[in-house]
Design a protein around this motif. Structure first.
Motif, mmCIF file in Angstrom:
data_model
loop_
_atom_site.group_PDB
_atom_site.id
_atom_site.type_symbol
_atom_site.label_atom_id
_atom_site.label_comp_id
_atom_site.label_asym_id
_atom_site.label_seq_id
_atom_site.Cartn_x
_atom_site.Cartn_y
_atom_site.Cartn_z
ATOM 1 N N UNK A 54 33.751 15.482 30.711
ATOM 2 C CA UNK A 54 32.759 15.714 30.302
ATOM 3 C C UNK A 54 32.536 17.001 30.714
ATOM 4 N N UNK A 55 33.256 17.690 31.537
ATOM 5 C CA UNK A 55 33.035 19.192 32.150
ATOM 6 C C UNK A 55 34.239 20.015 31.205
ATOM 7 N N UNK A 56 35.114 19.470 30.818
ATOM 8 C CA UNK A 56 36.128 20.069 29.711
ATOM 9 C C UNK A 56 35.367 20.302 28.410
ATOM 10 N N UNK A 85 43.721 24.503 33.430
ATOM 11 C CA UNK A 85 44.128 23.846 34.366
ATOM 12 C C UNK A 85 43.295 22.502 34.247
ATOM 13 N N UNK A 86 42.070 22.286 34.023
ATOM 14 C CA UNK A 86 41.528 21.142 33.793
ATOM 15 C C UNK A 86 41.973 20.388 32.709
ATOM 16 N N UNK A 87 42.309 21.212 31.513
ATOM 17 C CA UNK A 87 42.910 20.488 30.424
ATOM 18 C C UNK A 87 44.032 19.785 30.797
ATOM 19 N N UNK A 88 45.054 20.530 31.433
ATOM 20 C CA UNK A 88 46.394 19.946 31.594
ATOM 21 C C UNK A 88 46.461 18.806 32.575
ATOM 22 N N UNK A 89 45.370 19.002 33.615
ATOM 23 C CA UNK A 89 45.160 17.744 34.605
ATOM 24 C C UNK A 89 44.739 16.504 33.821
ATOM 25 N N UNK A 90 43.845 16.617 32.852
ATOM 26 C CA UNK A 90 43.364 15.767 32.122
ATOM 27 C C UNK A 90 44.476 15.102 31.087
ATOM 28 N N UNK A 100 48.854 8.748 24.258
ATOM 29 C CA UNK A 100 49.364 10.060 23.869
ATOM 30 C C UNK A 100 48.799 10.645 22.778
ATOM 31 N N UNK A 101 48.403 9.908 21.554
ATOM 32 C CA UNK A 101 47.883 10.456 20.507
ATOM 33 C C UNK A 101 46.851 9.767 19.919
ATOM 34 N N UNK A 102 45.916 10.446 19.488
ATOM 35 C CA UNK A 102 44.475 9.697 18.843
ATOM 36 C C UNK A 102 44.128 10.828 17.772
ATOM 37 N N UNK A 103 43.453 10.382 16.591
ATOM 38 C CA UNK A 103 43.112 11.031 15.461
ATOM 39 C C UNK A 103 41.805 11.843 15.975
ATOM 40 N N UNK A 104 40.951 11.096 16.584
ATOM 41 C CA UNK A 104 39.650 11.591 17.249
ATOM 42 C C UNK A 104 39.773 13.039 17.914
ATOM 43 N N UNK A 105 38.705 13.991 17.979
ATOM 44 C CA UNK A 105 38.845 15.089 18.517
ATOM 45 C C UNK A 105 38.579 14.758 20.106
ATOM 46 N N UNK A 106 38.687 15.924 20.996
ATOM 47 C CA UNK A 106 38.107 15.830 22.482
ATOM 48 C C UNK A 106 36.785 15.003 22.491
ATOM 49 N N UNK A 107 36.945 13.918 23.414
ATOM 50 C CA UNK A 107 35.602 13.448 23.696
ATOM 51 C C UNK A 107 35.304 13.293 24.974
ATOM 52 N N UNK A 108 34.037 13.230 25.389
ATOM 53 C CA UNK A 108 33.393 13.243 26.949
ATOM 54 C C UNK A 108 33.587 12.103 27.545
ATOM 55 N N UNK A 109 33.983 10.740 26.956
ATOM 56 C CA UNK A 109 33.874 9.586 27.348
ATOM 57 C C UNK A 109 35.179 9.247 28.045
ATOM 58 N N UNK A 110 36.132 10.067 28.193
ATOM 59 C CA UNK A 110 37.676 9.782 28.939
ATOM 60 C C UNK A 110 38.465 9.301 28.360
ATOM 61 N N UNK A 111 38.349 9.018 26.837
ATOM 62 C CA UNK A 111 39.307 8.241 26.087
ATOM 63 C C UNK A 111 39.963 9.229 25.260
ATOM 64 N N UNK A 112 40.044 10.614 25.584
ATOM 65 C CA UNK A 112 40.786 11.623 24.516
ATOM 66 C C UNK A 112 42.354 11.408 24.996
ATOM 67 N N UNK A 114 46.193 12.627 25.169
ATOM 68 C CA UNK A 114 47.146 13.814 25.958
ATOM 69 C C UNK A 114 47.304 14.889 24.789
ATOM 70 N N UNK A 115 47.472 14.471 23.578
ATOM 71 C CA UNK A 115 47.880 15.326 22.263
ATOM 72 C C UNK A 115 46.713 16.167 22.077
ATOM 73 N N UNK A 116 45.392 15.598 22.154
ATOM 74 C CA UNK A 116 44.439 16.312 21.894
ATOM 75 C C UNK A 116 43.860 17.302 23.019
ATOM 76 N N UNK A 117 44.075 17.064 23.955
ATOM 77 C CA UNK A 117 43.801 17.994 24.948
ATOM 78 C C UNK A 117 44.643 19.253 25.078
ATOM 79 N N UNK A 118 45.838 19.083 24.842
ATOM 80 C CA UNK A 118 47.021 20.084 24.655
ATOM 81 C C UNK A 118 46.782 21.072 23.437
ATOM 82 N N UNK A 119 46.310 20.144 22.391
ATOM 83 C CA UNK A 119 45.965 20.957 21.137
ATOM 84 C C UNK A 119 44.807 21.804 21.294
ATOM 85 N N UNK A 120 43.799 21.199 21.853
ATOM 86 C CA UNK A 120 42.527 22.051 21.905
ATOM 87 C C UNK A 120 42.715 23.331 22.801
ATOM 88 N N UNK A 121 43.612 23.367 23.583
ATOM 89 C CA UNK A 121 44.112 24.400 24.479
ATOM 90 C C UNK A 121 45.179 25.324 23.923
#
Length: 325
Positions: A54-56, A85-90, A100-112, A114-121
């Motif tokens: 949620x913080x991310x 750092x927060x994104x890499x940890x998540x 590893x991969x999902x088509x949905x964008x970054x979410x606050x529910x903890x189901x994002x 790894x691909x989406x976090x790296x992509x967002x950053x």
């Protein structure tokens, strides 16, 4: 007196220009101000007790809001400094869970993923790494493969400090080669399956129809994977034309030539189109010949019926005459 007049005119000028300056700055609107302050309040709350995911999302919202610094000079810097750092940890935690991969964008529910976090950053190399890992884990998933192939859509590199422009990002050649290995393996798998189905083309007419259906399905699937290889779907289409020729070489083309036609349609080469046109012409001629033969048989039957009816009437008349009617 002169100074007083100058001062009054300056005040008048400020009064006239201030509203227009505010109107030109979209960040100074009432709605924008409320939204920005609400984001800051939400971030302060999440920073105190919110979960990392949620913080991310909160940091991401702040970092993408160009109006924030009008109302809080520190929060933008804090968000941008904390995101990597927060994104890499998540992302690391998601990868450990197998997300590893999902088509949905970054979410606050903890189901994002790894691909989406790296992509967002904007860490595209890492995003590609986990995407490739996902594609290799599900190597027969064409939809996932297409997503992996199209990762560069919408990506841009860093902004040029002089021109201010951003060039489109292009993934490494190694990444493409790894994906092509997956595509090649799948294409080979379907081509081998097609060879087994094609053995039925030498069987009975019924077996030819069944074999054609299975063969074409595998050729189409192979071609879907071949699109990502240097020669495209050409090998599958060449095989299709050859299968059509095999069917046409049978001693019973009247019953199997439609199977050859569907092979030629899939092949799409100039020769295949010519063969299909010749086949259509031949089938049309056969149809007309069959129609003429049918009419001839029908006419013969009608004539025979009329002859039989005349004979019957003659016999009936003779019988009536003999009986004295």
């Amino acid at each position: 007196m002169i100074l007083l007049r100058i001062f009054c005119r300056a005040l008048l000028l400020l009064a006239l220009t201030a509203p227009s300056v505010r109107a030109d700055d979209i960040c100074l609107g009432d709605d924008e101000e409320k939204a920005a302050k609400a984001q800051v309040t939400a971030l302060n709350k999440v920073e105190t007790s919110g979960p990392p995911a949620e913080l991310f999302v909160a940091y991401q919202a702040i970092a993408s809001n160009d109006c924030i610094d009008r109302y809080d000079k520190n929060v933008m810097g804090r968000a941008k400094a904390s995101l990597p750092k927060l994104g890499r940890d998540l992302a690391k935690a998601a990868e450990a869970k197998g997300l590893l991969y999902s088509s949905e964008p970054v979410r606050a529910d903890g189901r994002t993923s790894a691909f989406r976090y790296f992509e967002a950053m904007g860490e595209y190399n890492e995003a590609n790494r986990v995407m490739l890992k996902a594609a290799q884990a599900k190597s027969d998933d064409l939809a996932l493969f297409k997503a992996a192939w199209g990762v560069d859509n919408g990506r841009y590199g860093p902004r040029d400090p002089k021109s201010g422009e951003r060039q489109a990002y292009v993934s490494s050649l190694v990444y493409r080669q790894e994906l092509q290995e997956i595509a090649s393996a799948n294409a080979d798998r379907f081509m081998k399956a097609e060879e087994r189905d094609a053995q039925g083309l030498s069987g009975s007419a019924a077996e030819v129809t069944k074999a054609t259906m299975g063969s074409l399905e595998n050729l189409r699937r192979a071609a879907d994977w071949m699109k990502f290889l240097p020669n495209g779907g050409k090998p599958a289409k060449v095989s299709a034309e050859q299968r059509g020729d095999t069917v046409m070489a049978r001693p019973d083309p009247m019953f199997t030539q439609m199977n050859a036609r569907v092979y030629y349609d899939f092949a799409e080469s100039a020769k295949a189109k010519e063969k299909a046109a010749q086949l259509d012409k031949k089938m049309e001629e056969s149809g007309r010949a069959a129609e003429k033969a049918s009419e001839k048989v029908k006419g013969a039957i009608t004539q025979q019926t009329e002859t039989d009816q005349k004979k019957f009437k003659d016999k009936k008349a003779d019988l009536e005459k003999e009986l004295g009617f």
